[in-house]
Design a protein around this motif. Structure first.
Motif, mmCIF file in Angstrom:
data_model
loop_
_atom_site.group_PDB
_atom_site.id
_atom_site.type_symbol
_atom_site.label_atom_id
_atom_site.label_comp_id
_atom_site.label_asym_id
_atom_site.label_seq_id
_atom_site.Cartn_x
_atom_site.Cartn_y
_atom_site.Cartn_z
ATOM 1 N N PHE A 112 22.772 -13.728 -29.180
ATOM 2 C CA PHE A 112 23.306 -12.411 -28.840
ATOM 3 C C PHE A 112 24.512 -12.585 -27.931
ATOM 4 O O PHE A 112 24.393 -12.910 -26.765
ATOM 5 C CB PHE A 112 22.216 -11.577 -28.164
ATOM 6 N N ASP A 113 25.676 -12.393 -28.504
ATOM 7 C CA ASP A 113 26.929 -12.454 -27.756
ATOM 8 C C ASP A 113 27.222 -11.029 -27.300
ATOM 9 O O ASP A 113 27.520 -10.166 -28.114
ATOM 10 C CB ASP A 113 28.025 -12.978 -28.685
ATOM 11 N N VAL A 114 27.104 -10.762 -26.001
ATOM 12 C CA VAL A 114 27.127 -9.375 -25.517
ATOM 13 C C VAL A 114 28.445 -8.657 -25.755
ATOM 14 O O VAL A 114 28.474 -7.433 -25.782
ATOM 15 C CB VAL A 114 26.734 -9.255 -24.028
ATOM 16 N N ASP A 115 29.531 -9.397 -25.985
ATOM 17 C CA ASP A 115 30.769 -8.671 -26.236
ATOM 18 C C ASP A 115 30.878 -8.175 -27.676
ATOM 19 O O ASP A 115 31.900 -7.646 -28.078
ATOM 20 C CB ASP A 115 32.008 -9.436 -25.787
ATOM 21 N N THR A 116 29.782 -8.292 -28.433
ATOM 22 C CA THR A 116 29.732 -7.650 -29.744
ATOM 23 C C THR A 116 29.301 -6.190 -29.629
ATOM 24 O O THR A 116 29.407 -5.437 -30.589
ATOM 25 C CB THR A 116 28.769 -8.379 -30.705
ATOM 26 N N ILE A 117 28.832 -5.790 -28.445
ATOM 27 C CA ILE A 117 28.507 -4.375 -28.199
ATOM 28 C C ILE A 117 29.826 -3.607 -28.143
ATOM 29 O O ILE A 117 30.798 -4.065 -27.533
ATOM 30 C CB ILE A 117 27.742 -4.202 -26.865
ATOM 31 N N ASP A 118 29.860 -2.443 -28.763
ATOM 32 C CA ASP A 118 31.056 -1.609 -28.765
ATOM 33 C C ASP A 118 31.512 -1.368 -27.331
ATOM 34 O O ASP A 118 30.791 -0.767 -26.535
ATOM 35 C CB ASP A 118 30.750 -0.285 -29.463
ATOM 36 N N SER A 119 32.694 -1.847 -26.983
ATOM 37 C CA SER A 119 33.177 -1.717 -25.608
ATOM 38 C C SER A 119 33.471 -0.264 -25.229
ATOM 39 O O SER A 119 33.615 0.046 -24.047
ATOM 40 C CB SER A 119 34.417 -2.578 -25.386
ATOM 41 N N ASN A 120 33.539 0.636 -26.219
ATOM 42 C CA ASN A 120 33.668 2.048 -25.886
ATOM 43 C C ASN A 120 32.370 2.592 -25.289
ATOM 44 O O ASN A 120 32.383 3.604 -24.604
ATOM 45 C CB ASN A 120 34.054 2.863 -27.130
ATOM 46 N N GLU A 121 31.261 1.894 -25.554
ATOM 47 C CA GLU A 121 29.976 2.295 -24.976
ATOM 48 C C GLU A 121 29.692 1.521 -23.696
ATOM 49 O O GLU A 121 29.248 2.084 -22.701
ATOM 50 C CB GLU A 121 28.830 2.057 -25.969
ATOM 51 N N ALA A 122 29.927 0.221 -23.716
ATOM 52 C CA ALA A 122 29.649 -0.614 -22.547
ATOM 53 C C ALA A 122 30.468 -1.895 -22.642
ATOM 54 O O ALA A 122 30.410 -2.579 -23.651
ATOM 55 C CB ALA A 122 28.161 -0.950 -22.472
ATOM 56 N N GLY A 123 31.214 -2.195 -21.599
ATOM 57 C CA GLY A 123 31.966 -3.446 -21.546
ATOM 58 C C GLY A 123 31.133 -4.512 -20.870
ATOM 59 O O GLY A 123 31.181 -4.665 -19.660
ATOM 60 N N GLY B 103 35.305 -10.112 -23.126
ATOM 61 C CA GLY B 103 36.238 -9.432 -24.011
ATOM 62 C C GLY B 103 35.847 -7.978 -24.213
ATOM 63 O O GLY B 103 34.685 -7.619 -24.145
ATOM 64 N N GLN B 104 36.830 -7.147 -24.438
ATOM 65 C CA GLN B 104 36.588 -5.749 -24.753
ATOM 66 C C GLN B 104 36.764 -5.590 -26.259
ATOM 67 O O GLN B 104 37.873 -5.751 -26.769
ATOM 68 C CB GLN B 104 37.566 -4.846 -24.009
ATOM 69 N N GLU C 97 28.171 -14.786 -23.055
ATOM 70 C CA GLU C 97 29.338 -14.004 -22.641
ATOM 71 C C GLU C 97 29.032 -12.971 -21.568
ATOM 72 O O GLU C 97 29.900 -12.176 -21.254
ATOM 73 C CB GLU C 97 29.999 -13.305 -23.841
ATOM 74 N N PHE C 98 27.828 -12.981 -21.012
ATOM 75 C CA PHE C 98 27.532 -11.975 -19.996
ATOM 76 C C PHE C 98 28.099 -12.416 -18.656
ATOM 77 O O PHE C 98 27.613 -13.347 -18.036
ATOM 78 C CB PHE C 98 26.031 -11.728 -19.860
ATOM 79 N N VAL C 99 29.153 -11.763 -18.239
ATOM 80 C CA VAL C 99 29.760 -12.012 -16.943
ATOM 81 C C VAL C 99 30.126 -10.652 -16.351
ATOM 82 O O VAL C 99 31.126 -10.056 -16.732
ATOM 83 C CB VAL C 99 31.033 -12.894 -17.063
ATOM 84 N N PRO C 100 29.288 -10.144 -15.467
ATOM 85 C CA PRO C 100 29.576 -8.822 -14.904
ATOM 86 C C PRO C 100 30.918 -8.826 -14.177
ATOM 87 O O PRO C 100 31.168 -9.662 -13.321
ATOM 88 C CB PRO C 100 28.429 -8.583 -13.927
ATOM 89 N N ARG C 101 31.777 -7.914 -14.548
ATOM 90 C CA ARG C 101 33.106 -7.842 -13.940
ATOM 91 C C ARG C 101 33.029 -7.622 -12.434
ATOM 92 O O ARG C 101 33.834 -8.162 -11.679
ATOM 93 C CB ARG C 101 33.909 -6.721 -14.597
ATOM 94 N N GLN C 102 32.050 -6.842 -11.996
ATOM 95 C CA GLN C 102 31.939 -6.571 -10.572
ATOM 96 C C GLN C 102 31.667 -7.862 -9.798
ATOM 97 O O GLN C 102 32.183 -8.044 -8.697
ATOM 98 C CB GLN C 102 30.824 -5.550 -10.291
ATOM 99 N N VAL C 103 30.872 -8.749 -10.377
ATOM 100 C CA VAL C 103 30.579 -10.022 -9.715
ATOM 101 C C VAL C 103 31.852 -10.858 -9.618
ATOM 102 O O VAL C 103 32.143 -11.452 -8.578
ATOM 103 C CB VAL C 103 29.459 -10.796 -10.452
ATOM 104 N N LEU C 104 32.636 -10.895 -10.685
ATOM 105 C CA LEU C 104 33.890 -11.650 -10.655
ATOM 106 C C LEU C 104 34.841 -11.078 -9.602
ATOM 107 O O LEU C 104 35.452 -11.833 -8.830
ATOM 108 C CB LEU C 104 34.565 -11.621 -12.031
ATOM 109 N N HIS C 105 34.962 -9.750 -9.564
ATOM 110 C CA HIS C 105 35.849 -9.121 -8.573
ATOM 111 C C HIS C 105 35.345 -9.390 -7.159
ATOM 112 O O HIS C 105 36.148 -9.658 -6.259
ATOM 113 C CB HIS C 105 35.969 -7.621 -8.813
ATOM 114 N N LEU C 106 34.045 -9.333 -6.958
ATOM 115 C CA LEU C 106 33.485 -9.598 -5.640
ATOM 116 C C LEU C 106 33.735 -11.049 -5.235
ATOM 117 O O LEU C 106 34.117 -11.319 -4.096
ATOM 118 C CB LEU C 106 31.986 -9.287 -5.625
ATOM 119 N N GLN C 107 33.540 -11.989 -6.149
ATOM 120 C CA GLN C 107 33.806 -13.393 -5.832
ATOM 121 C C GLN C 107 35.261 -13.597 -5.426
ATOM 122 O O GLN C 107 35.546 -14.314 -4.459
ATOM 123 C CB GLN C 107 33.476 -14.290 -7.028
#
Length: 98
Positions: free
Chosen positions: A32-43, A47-48, A78-88
């Motif tokens: 399950f590659d999470v960026d296959t979820i429609d980015s209009n629903e959840a990023g 990748g978007q 591919e699960f990398v929460p953007r908030q965690v990256l920004h916080l780091q």
């Protein structure tokens, strides 16, 4: 390798389960590659990717695979929460953290 576009699986998992059955497969490992979820629903991933499957459609696909086959493995990529990256990045160089 056979690939299934999101539009092929949006309404039914049948094309995928029919193909797997035709191969003689009885066990599957789900990647399950999470960026296959429609980015209009959840990023969720790095990748978007607009136009992917919805979360509900993805859950249905995995449930259908589990009902039809012996699921022997699951990877999530591919699960990398953007908030965690920004916080780091924000915390880089903070006293006591470097």
């Amino acid at each position: 390798m056979t690939a299934f576009a999101p539009d092929t699986l949006r309404a039914s998992t049948r094309p995928l389960t029919d193909w797997l059955t035709a191969t003689g497969c009885t066990r599957v490992a789900v990647h399950f590659d999470v960026d296959t979820i429609d980015s209009n629903e959840a990023g969720l991933g790095l990748g978007q990717v607009p136009g992917g499957l919805t979360k509900a459609q993805t859950r249905r696909v995995v449930r259908d695979l589990d009902a039809a086959f012996d699921v022997v493995g699951l990877t999530i990529a591919e699960f990398v929460p953007r908030q965690v990256l920004h916080l780091q990045q924000t915390l880089a160089g903070f006293p006591l953290l470097s």
